[in-house]
Motif scaffolding. Structure first.
Motif, PDB file in Angstrom:
ATOM      1  N   ALA A 108     -13.219  -0.101   5.514  1.00 41.16           N
ATOM      2  CA  ALA A 108     -12.702   0.729   4.420  1.00 41.16           C
ATOM      3  C   ALA A 108     -13.663   1.879   4.115  1.00 41.16           C
ATOM      4  CB  ALA A 108     -12.475  -0.119   3.168  1.00 41.16           C
TER       5      ALA A 108
ATOM      6  N   GLY B 190     -13.352   4.361   6.928  1.00 40.97           N
ATOM      7  CA  GLY B 190     -12.095   5.096   6.771  1.00 40.97           C
ATOM      8  C   GLY B 190     -12.200   6.149   5.687  1.00 40.97           C
ATOM      9  N   LEU B 191     -12.838   5.788   4.592  1.00 40.31           N
ATOM     10  CA  LEU B 191     -13.027   6.729   3.492  1.00 40.31           C
ATOM     11  C   LEU B 191     -13.911   7.898   3.914  1.00 40.31           C
ATOM     12  CD1 LEU B 191     -12.591   7.471   0.546  1.00 40.31           C
ATOM     13  CD2 LEU B 191     -14.507   5.985  -0.037  1.00 40.31           C
TER      14      LEU B 191
ATOM     15  N   TRP C 108      -7.854   4.281   0.579  1.00 41.97           N
ATOM     16  CA  TRP C 108      -9.126   3.687   0.988  1.00 41.97           C
ATOM     17  C   TRP C 108      -9.958   3.282  -0.227  1.00 41.97           C
ATOM     18  CZ3 TRP C 108      -9.444   1.455   5.272  1.00 41.97           C
ATOM     19  CH2 TRP C 108      -8.980   1.997   6.465  1.00 41.97           C
TER      20      TRP C 108
ATOM     21  N   GLU D 154      -8.475   0.100  -1.596  1.00 38.44           N
ATOM     22  CA  GLU D 154      -8.777  -1.022  -0.710  1.00 38.44           C
ATOM     23  C   GLU D 154     -10.240  -1.435  -0.818  1.00 38.44           C
ATOM     24  OE1 GLU D 154      -8.028  -4.004   2.275  1.00 38.44           O
ATOM     25  OE2 GLU D 154      -7.012  -3.127   0.553  1.00 38.44           O
ATOM     26  N   ASP D 155     -11.131  -0.474  -0.916  1.00 36.85           N
ATOM     27  CA  ASP D 155     -12.550  -0.792  -1.063  1.00 36.85           C
ATOM     28  C   ASP D 155     -12.798  -1.580  -2.350  1.00 36.85           C
ATOM     29  OD1 ASP D 155     -15.298  -0.634  -0.169  1.00 36.85           O
ATOM     30  OD2 ASP D 155     -15.612   0.834  -1.770  1.00 36.85           O
TER      31      ASP D 155
END
Length: 123
Positions: A66, A69-70, A93, A96-97
């Protein structure tokens, strides 16, 4: 009469430590966190504390993904998506984090309890 204490961040799906069948509820929840293939490994099903360690590492890998991805979302997506879509991906992201941070705390608490730690109610 014993008091079964679950600390803040304890997963709702898992009964508190020392409650009847608490380890079975822990195993079920931990398996739900892990890839489906983990259900096929007898060593994980028989040794819940080992399963907990696998789950911790799996969740931490999700956190790393995550964060990556961020950090890459804007540069990797700007040529294939509109700025609005890229920003939506960044927000996803972030969500999700944050979700995974809560899961990591919960799985860590379960692992600690499986290793023998007990929690005390605080007023």
């Amino acid at each position: 009469m014993p008091t079964h204490v679950a600390p803040p961040g304890w997963p709702a799906e898992v009964r508190p430590p020392d409650a009847p069948d608490w380890e079975a509820t822990a195993a079920s929840w931990l398996l739900d966190l892990c890839p489906p293939d983990f259900r096929g490994y007898p060593g994980l099903r028989k040794h819940v504390v080992v399963l907990a360690r696998f789950a911790v590492l799996h969740v931490e890998a999700g956190q790393a993904a995550a964060r990556r991805g961020l950090s890459e979302a804007r540069s990797e997506l700007r040529d294939v998506a509109t700025p609005e879509v890229v920003e939506a991906a960044v927000q996803t992201w972030l969500i999700e984090d944050a979700r995974l941070a809560g899961v990591r705390r919960a799985v860590g608490l379960v692992e600690e309890a499986l290793r023998g730690r007990r929690f005390i109610a605080r007023l």
